[in-house]
Design a protein around this motif. Structure first.
Motif, PDB file in Angstrom:
ATOM      1  N   ALA A  64      49.087  50.304  28.052  1.00 48.02           N
ATOM      2  CA  ALA A  64      47.641  50.474  28.470  1.00 48.02           C
ATOM      3  C   ALA A  64      46.961  51.440  27.791  1.00 48.02           C
ATOM      4  N   PHE A  65      47.614  52.194  26.746  1.00 44.62           N
ATOM      5  CA  PHE A  65      46.885  53.326  25.873  1.00 44.62           C
ATOM      6  C   PHE A  65      46.304  52.231  24.574  1.00 44.62           C
ATOM      7  N   VAL A  66      46.828  51.209  24.483  1.00 42.94           N
ATOM      8  CA  VAL A  66      46.050  50.394  23.397  1.00 42.94           C
ATOM      9  C   VAL A  66      44.752  49.976  23.471  1.00 42.94           C
ATOM     10  N   PRO A  67      44.556  49.515  24.708  1.00 41.22           N
ATOM     11  CA  PRO A  67      43.018  49.274  25.018  1.00 41.22           C
ATOM     12  C   PRO A  67      42.394  50.388  25.270  1.00 41.22           C
ATOM     13  N   ALA A  68      42.706  51.475  25.867  1.00 42.17           N
ATOM     14  CA  ALA A  68      42.302  52.684  26.206  1.00 42.17           C
ATOM     15  C   ALA A  68      41.869  53.622  25.314  1.00 42.17           C
ATOM     16  N   ALA A 107      44.323  57.472  34.339  1.00 42.37           N
ATOM     17  CA  ALA A 107      45.048  56.869  35.614  1.00 42.37           C
ATOM     18  C   ALA A 107      45.969  55.762  35.596  1.00 42.37           C
ATOM     19  N   THR A 108      46.301  55.497  34.097  1.00 40.16           N
ATOM     20  CA  THR A 108      47.200  54.486  33.895  1.00 40.16           C
ATOM     21  C   THR A 108      48.137  55.473  32.964  1.00 40.16           C
ATOM     22  N   THR A 109      47.928  55.283  31.629  1.00 38.49           N
ATOM     23  CA  THR A 109      48.913  55.823  30.587  1.00 38.49           C
ATOM     24  C   THR A 109      49.568  57.347  31.225  1.00 38.49           C
ATOM     25  N   ILE A 123      54.369  47.734  38.707  1.00 38.82           N
ATOM     26  CA  ILE A 123      53.832  46.506  38.644  1.00 38.82           C
ATOM     27  C   ILE A 123      52.503  46.387  39.540  1.00 38.82           C
ATOM     28  N   VAL A 124      52.665  46.916  40.726  1.00 40.20           N
ATOM     29  CA  VAL A 124      51.472  47.021  41.502  1.00 40.20           C
ATOM     30  C   VAL A 124      50.531  47.768  41.096  1.00 40.20           C
ATOM     31  N   TRP A 125      50.897  48.784  40.460  1.00 39.72           N
ATOM     32  CA  TRP A 125      49.742  49.696  39.732  1.00 39.72           C
ATOM     33  C   TRP A 125      49.167  48.905  38.622  1.00 39.72           C
ATOM     34  N   SER A 126      49.883  48.322  37.776  1.00 39.15           N
ATOM     35  CA  SER A 126      49.402  47.570  36.822  1.00 39.15           C
ATOM     36  C   SER A 126      48.191  46.311  37.171  1.00 39.15           C
ATOM     37  N   GLY A 152      40.933  45.582  43.512  1.00 36.83           N
ATOM     38  CA  GLY A 152      41.782  46.360  42.468  1.00 36.83           C
ATOM     39  C   GLY A 152      41.976  47.659  42.983  1.00 36.83           C
ATOM     40  N   GLY A 153      41.154  48.264  43.457  1.00 35.35           N
ATOM     41  CA  GLY A 153      41.217  49.720  44.206  1.00 35.35           C
ATOM     42  C   GLY A 153      42.165  49.642  45.369  1.00 35.35           C
TER      43      GLY A 153
END
Lengths: 566, 168
Positions: free
Chosen positions: A358-362, A393-395, A429-432, A478-479
């Motif tokens: 996720a940090f690539v696009p972030a 909230a992801t990385t 997976i749910v989070w992603s 998504g939320g």
């Protein structure tokens, strides 16, 4: 060659020490912070769910609760409370493991915990009473109840005690081990705490010198731009304070989990030192669209902001180098064949790995935000919200979850079992999926102009707003998926705390690769690095700050009615 | 410190890309003059009417040249004051011919507000004590919503106005 292996010395002390977890008293201290963190996750996550639902226009909040009250709780409790408590608790565990903790230090650590906890409760009560709907950035001249600011000041002061405890632990170790390279994880904690201390001086200054006296009515007016500049002097290093503990796990813990070694101890330290130097003098990239700041100095800080991307590029290289050497050591060949050698079914690896992706696009989004003129396209649109839901909230959060899967069992004397491992993978997976939908919709809507921090609005039936609302439905979907992820994670936390089978969970700490070169002692020259960091801050801020003060307009009186606080 | 060969390539490539970005941004800023809005003019936030641009009669659209306009806007929670029409009703929509050069000049009389003309590059912060200014050419006809994109209180999401760019 004496020096390099000392970086991981405590881990070399044999199976016994490694299996022994943490001293019970230290585990209890760390665990106290984890309780606060996971309770915050549940409350903050629920607030997030309410927000995305309100923004579909199909739901209104009951009991006259204001959208912005919910938003304030969400921001304060997740961005400030969850992060600070998790990080400080995690860092105590790392320090206890690598350099140890004395009884005196532990006593101060508990004082720090309670000061922060009291501060949190005071702030929370003011928000719940509706007297502080100022969001977690509390921009003057909106004015909250004085206790809101006093509570926040207590959280900061409490965290400073933790800074001094960690630095005391670190420098005591160094005194006892003259001429040796410090343990890598302890070194990283020390850097993070120094960044935290230097940067929180700014927010403490605006809260204590400006906001508290003004909210108590001791002074009539406030200098708004000075307050904002001090806030953002803190606001960007704050995000590195969140990110660096994730990097600690990536550099020094993940290699152990995947059965590899730390690619380069020196490179890891170099990256952290670069964060110390470049993460602070960059606050203007949050203020690019503000009047009263010379654009030349905005550009200077844009340059420094780009410099802080370099240690993240180094980190990306190190991670993949670690993955490749671990995979190849297991006999996997081919250009990308080594990827098959990674433990995909081990949640301690899988969750942080998804965080890395996720940090690539972030990171790319971050460069866009900081790009001087380009910022105008996205500033204060919901693109920005999408951005930090990828970074923080992801990385960061998926890495924190990845840490929790072994740290909580270590702290509670239990084992990570197959049941939780499987649930953890599902959680990731749910989070992603949830975040892909929510953050993706936020990014797109932001490019179309949809503002951040705004309740449901049709803007008088404007066609543009109609377009945004479609994406708000996607954000709600998504939320809601993310909220399921939060419930799963809270269940996992409770299970690991109270129900998982008793046993000794491994505290994974990696060793440096044998062929890595010795760590240069210049990395232990603290006076040099702190001196350079201060010099860069003075360079980036002195002239524009004097300029802001000298050309100040008359100050602003307080405004309470716009937030519904009379 | 020894670096792996691939690592050197990676660092040179990464840092080189960042430098290239910065040079482009720098040329845009200092050679082409495309800077983010950074107006340095201050004003008394409790007496904004003392400034010519924010006197009641000067608010809203003002034609200053053949194809040149200045729009004066006074923001306050939760409204953009664009002056009054002939009937004394508050103006909620301003109309500008396509291709016109427009200078938006705005300030706030209370808290911090945003000033975003959605779908354009017009985007700036309004802070008490300062005038914010942005000059642009409105080339594309259409209806644009002016929205507050910085939280200003309970009615923040109800703060908007409309700008219509029409073909002559």
């Amino acid at each position: 060659m004496m020096n390099h292996s000392t970086a991981s010395k405590p881990a070399d002390q044999g199976l016994l020490a490694r299996k022994a977890g943490l001293p019970a008293k230290d585990a209890k201290l760390s665990m106290a912070h984890m309780y606060v963190a996971f309770i915050s996750l549940l409350i903050g996550g629920l607030m997030g769910l309410l927000q995305v639902l309100v923004r579909t226009g199909k739901m209104t909040l009951p009991f006259g609760i204001d959208y912005y009250q919910v938003l304030t709780v969400h921001g304060v409790i997740l961005a400030l409370v969850l992060t600070t408590f998790f990080i400080i608790g995690f860092q105590y565990a790392l320090m206890s493991k690598t350099v140890g903790m004395s009884d005196g230090e532990r006593k101060w650590a508990w004082i720090s915990f309670y000061v922060m906890l009291i501060g949190t409760v005071v702030t929370a009560v003011m928000i719940l009473l509706g007297k502080a709907n100022v969001l977690y950035t509390f921009y003057a001249p909106l004015q909250a109840h004085p206790l809101f600011y006093i509570g926040l000041a207590l959280v900061v002061v409490g965290s400073w005690i933790a800074v001094f405890v960690n630095l005391h632990q670190f420098f005591k170790w160094k005194k006892q081990h003259r001429g040796e390279v410090s343990p890598l994880l302890a070194f990283m904690v020390a850097i993070n705490m120094i960044i935290w201390f230097i940067s929180t001086l700014g927010v403490a200054a605006t809260v204590v010198i400006q906001l508290i006296p003004w909210s108590l009515g001791l002074v009539d007016e406030i200098n708004v731009l000075v307050s904002r500049t001090l806030f953002w002097y803190f606001g960007h290093p704050l995000v590195y304070f969140w990110l660096l503990p994730a990097y600690m796990a990536w550099y020094a813990i993940i290699p152990k989990i995947i059965g590899g070694k730390i690619f380069s101890d020196s490179l890891a330290r170099l990256a952290f030192i670069m964060f110390l130097l470049f993460s602070i003098p960059v606050g203007f990239h949050h203020q690019l669209l503000e009047p009263g700041i010379d654009p030349f100095w905005k550009y200077i800080q844009v340059v420094l902001t780009f410099a802080v991307a370099i240690p993240s590029l180094l980190t990306a290289f190190s991670m993949f180098a670690t993955f490749e050497s671990a995979g190849r050591a297991k006999g996997y060949t081919g250009l990308f064949g080594f990827m098959r050698g990674l433990p995909w079914k081990d949640v301690r690896f899988f969750a942080p790995f998804v965080g890395m992706l996720a940090f690539v696009p972030a990171g790319a989004g971050g460069l866009i935000n900081a790009s001087h003129q380009l910022n105008q396209v996205v500033h204060n649109t919901i693109w920005v919200t999408g951005h930090f839901h990828l970074t923080l909230a992801t990385t960061v959060i998926l890495t924190f979850f990845g840490i929790s899967y072994w740290l909580i069992p270590v702290l509670t004397g239990r084992k990570l079992n197959a049941h939780i491992n499987r649930l953890g993978i599902i959680q990731t997976i749910v989070w992603s999926i949830g975040m892909f939908i929510m953050s993706g919709a936020m990014h797109i809507a932001g490019l179309l102009g949809a503002p951040r921090r705004s309740s449901y609005s049709e803007y008088g039936g404007s066609e543009q707003a109609m377009e945004w609302i479609g994406y708000q439905y996607a954000q709600a979907i998504g939320g809601s998926i993310l909220f399921i992820g939060i419930l799963l994670m809270v269940y996992i936390f409770v299970y690991m705390t109270f129900f998982a089978p008793k046993g000794q969970e491994e505290f994974p700490m990696a060793e440096t690769a044998e062929d890595a070169l010795p760590t240069p002692m210049v990395f232990e020259n603290w006076k040099l690095w702190i001196g350079l960091a201060v010099a860069l801050i003075l360079f980036a801020y002195t002239i524009p700050f004097i300029d802001i003060i000298q050309n100040s307009p008359p100050g602003s009186p307080p405004f309470k009615w716009p937030i519904g606080y009379n | 410190m020894h670096l792996h060969r691939y690592e050197k390539i990676w660092i040179i490539f990464g840092t080189g890309a960042l430098l290239a970005f910065l040079i482009i941004l720098g040329i845009g800023a200092f050679y082409q003059g495309s800077q983010p809005p950074s107006c340095m003019v201050t004003i008394d936030p409790q007496n904004v009417q003392a400034h010519e641009a924010f006197k009641e009669e000067n608010l809203g659209l003002n034609q200053v040249g053949e194809n040149e306009y200045v729009v004066n806007i006074l923001a306050s929670a939760f409204n953009y004051d664009l002056g009054k029409d002939e009937n004394g009703a508050p103006v909620k929509t301003i109309r500008i011919p396509a291709g016109a050069k427009v200078t938006f000049q705005a300030t706030t009389s209370d808290v911090i507000h945003g000033f975003e003309l959605a779908g354009t590059n017009v985007n700036m912060m309004l802070e008490p004590g300062y005038i914010s200014e942005y000059e642009t050419t409105m080339d594309n006809p259409g209806t644009y919503t002016l929205i507050c994109n910085e939280y200003c209180g309970t009615g923040h999401h109800l703060m908007y106005a409309t700008v219509e760019v029409y073909e002559e």
